[in-house]
Design a protein around this motif. Structure first.
Motif, PDB file in Angstrom:
ATOM      1  N   ILE A 150      35.572  34.290  44.488  1.00 19.22           N
ATOM      2  CA  ILE A 150      36.662  34.278  45.473  1.00 19.22           C
ATOM      3  C   ILE A 150      37.965  34.757  44.835  1.00 19.22           C
ATOM      4  N   TYR A 151      38.242  34.358  43.598  1.00 19.23           N
ATOM      5  CA  TYR A 151      39.444  34.852  42.926  1.00 19.23           C
ATOM      6  C   TYR A 151      39.396  36.370  42.764  1.00 19.23           C
ATOM      7  N   ILE A 152      38.228  36.903  42.437  1.00 21.03           N
ATOM      8  CA  ILE A 152      38.095  38.352  42.299  1.00 21.03           C
ATOM      9  C   ILE A 152      38.336  39.038  43.649  1.00 21.03           C
ATOM     10  N   LEU A 153      37.685  38.561  44.688  1.00 19.00           N
ATOM     11  CA  LEU A 153      37.779  39.205  46.000  1.00 19.00           C
ATOM     12  C   LEU A 153      39.176  39.109  46.587  1.00 19.00           C
TER      13      LEU A 153
ATOM     14  N   ASP B 242      28.156  38.338  47.866  1.00 15.09           N
ATOM     15  CA  ASP B 242      27.503  39.523  47.308  1.00 15.09           C
ATOM     16  C   ASP B 242      28.494  40.638  46.982  1.00 15.09           C
ATOM     17  N   LEU B 243      29.774  40.464  47.352  1.00 21.77           N
ATOM     18  CA  LEU B 243      30.777  41.509  47.134  1.00 21.77           C
ATOM     19  C   LEU B 243      31.227  41.584  45.675  1.00 21.77           C
ATOM     20  N   ALA B 244      30.813  40.642  44.850  1.00 23.85           N
ATOM     21  CA  ALA B 244      31.073  40.686  43.401  1.00 23.85           C
ATOM     22  C   ALA B 244      29.922  39.967  42.720  1.00 23.85           C
TER      23      ALA B 244
ATOM     24  N   LEU C 112      37.291  39.482  35.939  1.00 27.03           N
ATOM     25  CA  LEU C 112      38.421  38.819  36.582  1.00 27.03           C
ATOM     26  C   LEU C 112      39.651  39.725  36.508  1.00 27.03           C
ATOM     27  N   PRO C 113      40.614  39.531  37.421  1.00 24.75           N
ATOM     28  CA  PRO C 113      41.881  40.247  37.245  1.00 24.75           C
ATOM     29  C   PRO C 113      42.515  39.850  35.905  1.00 24.75           C
ATOM     30  N   GLN C 114      43.309  40.748  35.330  1.00 27.38           N
ATOM     31  CA  GLN C 114      43.826  40.548  33.968  1.00 27.38           C
ATOM     32  C   GLN C 114      44.607  39.257  33.796  1.00 27.38           C
ATOM     33  N   TRP C 115      45.288  38.822  34.831  1.00 29.30           N
ATOM     34  CA  TRP C 115      46.176  37.663  34.724  1.00 29.30           C
ATOM     35  C   TRP C 115      45.423  36.337  34.867  1.00 29.30           C
ATOM     36  N   CYS C 116      44.140  36.396  35.224  1.00 32.66           N
ATOM     37  CA  CYS C 116      43.344  35.189  35.420  1.00 32.66           C
ATOM     38  C   CYS C 116      42.326  35.079  34.299  1.00 32.66           C
TER      39      CYS C 116
END
Length: 311
Positions: A172-175, A192-194, A200-204
């Motif tokens: 969910i954090y990625i999406l 299924d979208l990731a 992960l995004p760079q800041w997470c």
């Protein structure tokens, strides 16, 4: 610094609410209201900055989230309950007035606190979601739109249940950090979208995900699926609402919420100011839906400048 944040439980309205807090509050109090998939921890940077600026910072886990208690009948909880919980926290701590800061669905109780109890609110700041006077017109989005999927009883439970809690939170954090609205194709589920190889995004960090996952291990997803997704259609506001307190909206230019039907025009055209006349809007060029974690120093400065200018 995050270890300097203290933790307490308040028994209010028949439920135990966990609150994180820091600062002596010489200048006043800032109340932070999280969204999904967040808990108090998502405000850690802003809480520390507010305390260093002379404020007391309070961030509850909303009922049913994190370390707060679960309602006995989660599906009967209303948006009015969230506002009443915030008021009860202020009353319990003998705080007459606050600045309230809301992120994601936390924008609704933050704004409704200001709308229905303006005598308790010095100003309101929201991130990622403006004041919305009517329900989201999600019918113009395809069936695979994540809100439509998660609103359907049992659908998200089956989707999430294929993975451990940590994987669900991480996905969910990625999406939600992407520019695109999470929409599943036919025969596909939102999870299924990731996959586990998606970065992960760079800041997470993975350690951040561990913190969130640990608390969702405690709370589960039953209540978070009800509040907000299965109760969105029950958000109510007066026929002609006017938020009379000063307000600030911080929007990431790359926040997927801006891609909701009509949302970008509603914000950029200034139509939102029909309902919030004293509104300042600030755009963060590379900002995502998690702009306060992605660019904490910039958001901290905007927040502190706003609250200090409205004391």
């Amino acid at each position: 610094m995050v270890e300097k944040i203290e933790h307490s439980h308040l028994d209010v309205r028949g439920i135990s609410l966990h609150i994180a807090h820091i600062g002596k509050g010489e200048l006043g109090t800032v109340l932070f209201v999280h969204g999904f998939p967040e808990i108090w921890y998502s405000w850690r940077h802003q809480m520390i900055a507010a305390a260093e600026a002379g404020f007391k910072a309070i961030a509850p886990d909303l009922r049913g989230y994190g370390l707060s208690g679960q309602p006995t009948e989660p599906e009967n909880t209303t948006w009015e309950d969230l506002v009443a919980d915030l008021l009860a926290i202020l009353d319990s701590l003998s705080i007459p007035k606050v600045f309230v800061v809301g992120k994601d669905f936390g924008a609704w109780p933050a704004y409704h606190l200001a709308l229905y109890h303006p005598q308790r609110v010095l100003g309101v700041v929201t991130l990622g979601v403006p004041f919305i006077a009517r329900n989201l017109d999600s019918d113009t989005l395809p069936e695979g739109f994540y809100i439509l999927r998660w609103r359907e009883p049992g659908r998200a439970e089956a989707d999430f249940g294929r993975f451990d809690v940590r994987r669900v939170v991480r996905t969910i954090y990625i999406l939600f950090s992407r520019v695109e609205i999470p929409i599943a194709e036919r025969g596909q589920e939102i999870m299924d979208l990731a996959d586990s190889s998606t970065p992960l995004p760079q800041w997470c960090t993975e350690e951040d995900v561990d913190v969130y996952a640990a608390l969702y291990e405690t709370s589960g997803f039953r209540f978070p699926l009800h509040m907000p997704y299965r109760s969105l259609l029950k958000v109510t506001a007066p026929a002609d609402p006017k938020v009379e307190v000063p307000a600030l909206l911080i929007m990431g230019e790359k926040d997927y919420v801006l891609r909701f039907p009509g949302m970008e025009d509603y914000v950029r055209s200034g139509t939102v100011k029909q309902f919030v006349p004293d509104l300042e809007i600030v755009y963060v060029p590379e900002g995502s839906h998690f702009v306060q974690e992605q660019f904490p120093e910039q958001v901290n400065q905007l927040l502190i400048d706003f609250v200090k200018s409205h004391l």
